[in-house]
Enzyme design. Structure first.
Site, PDB file in Angstrom:
ATOM      1  N   LYS A 161       0.874  -1.193   0.000  1.00 31.35           N
ATOM      2  CA  LYS A 161       0.000   0.000   0.000  1.00 31.35           C
ATOM      3  C   LYS A 161       0.899   1.227   0.000  1.00 31.35           C
ATOM      4  CE  LYS A 161      -2.597   2.092   3.866  1.00 31.35           C
ATOM      5  NZ  LYS A 161      -3.660   1.838   4.847  1.00 31.35           N
ATOM      6  N   LEU A 162       0.619   2.143  -0.934  1.00 29.21           N
ATOM      7  CA  LEU A 162       1.372   3.394  -1.000  1.00 29.21           C
ATOM      8  C   LEU A 162       0.515   4.518  -0.437  1.00 29.21           C
ATOM      9  CD1 LEU A 162       2.781   3.280  -4.662  1.00 29.21           C
ATOM     10  CD2 LEU A 162       3.770   2.275  -2.584  1.00 29.21           C
TER      11      LEU A 162
ATOM     12  N   GLU B  50      -8.029   4.029  -0.973  1.00 30.10           N
ATOM     13  CA  GLU B  50      -8.528   4.162   0.396  1.00 30.10           C
ATOM     14  C   GLU B  50      -8.725   5.635   0.755  1.00 30.10           C
ATOM     15  OE1 GLU B  50      -6.019   1.989   3.075  1.00 30.10           O
ATOM     16  OE2 GLU B  50      -6.825   2.954   4.876  1.00 30.10           O
TER      17      GLU B  50
ATOM     18  N   ASP C 149     -11.942   4.362   5.230  1.00 33.28           N
ATOM     19  CA  ASP C 149     -11.238   4.171   6.505  1.00 33.28           C
ATOM     20  C   ASP C 149     -11.810   5.198   7.487  1.00 33.28           C
ATOM     21  OD1 ASP C 149      -9.435   4.184   8.634  1.00 33.28           O
ATOM     22  OD2 ASP C 149      -7.626   4.361   7.429  1.00 33.28           O
TER      23      ASP C 149
ATOM     24  N   LYS D 190     -10.693  -0.797  11.542  1.00 33.38           N
ATOM     25  CA  LYS D 190      -9.716  -0.569  12.608  1.00 33.38           C
ATOM     26  C   LYS D 190     -10.494  -0.531  13.915  1.00 33.38           C
ATOM     27  CE  LYS D 190      -6.551   2.371   9.961  1.00 33.38           C
ATOM     28  NZ  LYS D 190      -6.293   3.780   9.594  1.00 33.38           N
TER      29      LYS D 190
ATOM     30  N   ILE E 272      -0.426   1.368  13.674  1.00 34.92           N
ATOM     31  CA  ILE E 272       0.933   1.196  14.206  1.00 34.92           C
ATOM     32  C   ILE E 272       0.838   0.822  15.693  1.00 34.92           C
ATOM     33  CG2 ILE E 272       3.287   2.107  14.024  1.00 34.92           C
ATOM     34  CD1 ILE E 272       1.865   2.530  11.422  1.00 34.92           C
TER      35      ILE E 272
HETATM   36  C1  NPQ Z   1      -4.167   4.428   7.792  1.00 38.81           C
HETATM   37  N1  NPQ Z   1      -2.284   3.388   9.025  1.00 38.81           N
HETATM   38  O1  NPQ Z   1      -4.491   3.387   7.256  1.00 38.81           O
HETATM   39  C2  NPQ Z   1      -3.177   4.496   8.936  1.00 38.81           C
HETATM   40  C3  NPQ Z   1      -2.562   5.805   9.149  1.00 38.81           C
HETATM   41  C4  NPQ Z   1      -1.757   5.958  10.407  1.00 38.81           C
HETATM   42  C5  NPQ Z   1      -0.680   1.651   8.602  1.00 38.81           C
HETATM   43  O2  NPQ Z   1      -1.185   3.303   7.059  1.00 38.81           O
HETATM   44  C6  NPQ Z   1       1.911   6.695  13.764  1.00 38.81           C
HETATM   45  C7  NPQ Z   1       2.517   6.677  12.527  1.00 38.81           C
HETATM   46  C8  NPQ Z   1       0.558   6.499  13.853  1.00 38.81           C
HETATM   47  C9  NPQ Z   1       1.745   6.492  11.386  1.00 38.81           C
HETATM   48  C10 NPQ Z   1      -1.592   6.112  12.787  1.00 38.81           C
HETATM   49  C11 NPQ Z   1      -1.404   2.860   8.148  1.00 38.81           C
HETATM   50  C12 NPQ Z   1      -0.224   6.308  12.717  1.00 38.81           C
HETATM   51  C13 NPQ Z   1       0.376   6.311  11.475  1.00 38.81           C
HETATM   52  C14 NPQ Z   1      -2.330   5.948  11.629  1.00 38.81           C
HETATM   53  C15 NPQ Z   1      -0.403   6.122  10.322  1.00 38.81           C
HETATM   54  O3  NPQ Z   1      -4.708   5.434   7.403  1.00 38.81           O
HETATM   55 MG    MG Z   2      -6.074   4.570   5.919  1.00 35.52          MG
END
Ligand code: NPQ
Ligand code: MG
Length: 373
Positions: A164-165, A217, A242, A266, A296
């Site tokens: 995922k980017l 997303e 999300d 989540k 995370i």
């Molecule tokens: C998302 N997560 O899907 C979130 C965003 C997110 C894995 O992409 C610290 C550092 C806390 C980065 C919480 C991923 C965070 C973070 C959420 C990124 O949108």
């Molecule tokens: Mg997200």
């Protein structure tokens, strides 16, 4: 029959886990992961919960100091009496608006206590059918395309089941094109905008259609269910929500409007693992795919997410990367990936134990809240 749970006291712990590298998203740069752990001391034993809010209110309204205050002053006092089981936690807390990540931590800790007392794993309790789950990785925004490609190459070599980017305006079509060109069309690939676009960007987002992405997303703002439905009509790539989905109620609205074909679940965003399961059930009944997102988490939240991801409707790889992908150490034994999969914890409760060494290193501060006697 097992006695109701009586919470005697709670330990609230702020932990800081260093990140190997800054994680860049459209909402900012995260250099370390600060979050709140809750340890409940009860008549039936101890349990751990995790509040995956951030240090600052930049991803949702929740943040460390606010979570501590709402846990101490508003949520824990509502759990002072006997609790018949984990399903009674959310109703007891419903008088407090929002603060779903903080609520999820308390429900999770009660699940841990209650399931340990019955020698049942969270995975079994939730209805997981898999013993291992496919794992994806989330790659932050890079400064340069060559830097991104080097990162993606490493992650493909490590065996991740999907890439995922993170994208934002100015970092979207070009990085996706470059990844496709270098690694081919067979890499399962998706993007996450973290709400950085507007409906007026529809034409730009439609340029992503030629790359065969699994999903886009959360392109638009949290409240934009109607706008996402309009965008969905203009894109071939499936939309996944999300941030817009905070409850099963939101999920029903999104499905009815046609705002998404896929939901990122989540538990910390929706108020807990039981609401997460309800979202899974509703989506599945409506032919909407779900996958397990990630915030995370430390080893506690990671363990619980892996249990959830074992449910049958989780048909896409999750953001449930191994602990040491993000951190040099963790507060539990680290989860390891083999062959693009991680085993679902099978032990009672969350199935993980605190690692005293890691927990000691990570703990920034703690306080004890007396709940009842
Ligand atoms: C998302 N997560 O899907 C979130 C965003 C997110 C894995 O992409 C610290 C550092 C806390 C980065 C919480 C991923 C965070 C973070 C959420 C990124 O949108
Ligand atoms: Mg997200």
């Amino acid at each position: 029959m097992i006695d109701p749970i009586l919470i005697e006291r709670a330990e609230l712990r702020v932990i800081t886990l260093p990140l190997h590298r800054p994680f860049v998203t459209s909402f900012g740069v995260q250099r370390e992961r600060e979050l709140v752990l809750v340890r409940l001391f009860t008549n039936l034993g101890e349990g751990w919960g995790e509040c995956p809010s951030l240090a600052e209110p930049v991803y949702t309204h929740e943040f460390t100091a606010g979570a501590l205050a709402v846990l101490r002053d508003h949520l824990l006092p509502r759990l002072a009496g006997p609790i018949a089981g984990p399903s009674r936690v959310a109703p007891a807390l419903a008088g407090v608006k929002g603060h779903r990540a903080a609520k999820s931590a308390l429900e999770m800790a009660v699940l841990d206590v209650w399931l340990r007392a019955r020698s049942t794993s969270l995975a079994d309790h939730l209805g997981a059918e898999r013993t291992r789950v496919a794992v994806g990785v989330s790659i932050g925004i890079h400064e340069t395309i060559p830097g991104l490609l080097a990162d993606v190459e490493k992650k493909i070599a490590e065996g991740y089941a999907r890439i995922k980017l993170k994208i934002r305006p100015g970092w979207d079509v070009e990085p996706v094109r470059a990844v496709r060109k270098r690694f081919g069309d067979d890499v399962p690939l998706q993007v996450d905008a973290n709400a950085a676009y507007a409906l007026s960007d529809a034409r730009r987002l439609a340029e992503l259609d030629e790359f065969g992405l699994l999903l886009v997303e959360q392109p638009l703002a949290e409240g934009d269910l109607v706008q996402h439905a309009e965008l969905a009509r203009r894109l071939r790539t499936p939309l996944c929500l999300d941030e817009s989905i905070e409850s099963v109620h939101d999920t029903a609205a999104a499905i009815a409007l046609g705002s998404c074909r896929i939901v990122n679940i989540k538990p910390g965003r929706v108020g807990g693992y039981l609401e997460a399961r309800r979202i899974h059930d509703l989506a599945r009944a409506n032919g909407v795919a779900v996958w397990c997102g990630g915030l995370i988490e430390s080893g506690f939240g990671r363990a619980a997410n892996l249990a959830l991801a074992g449910l049958p409707g989780f048909v896409l790889p999750g953001d449930t990367s191994p602990s040491l992908h993000y951190f040099p150490f963790d507060v539990t034994a680290p989860f390891e990936m083999a062959d693009g999969h991680i085993d679902v914890p099978a032990g009672p409760g969350l199935g993980v134990e605190p690692d005293p060494e890691g927990l000691g290193r990570a703990t920034a501060r703690r306080e004890t809240v007396v709940v009842g006697r």
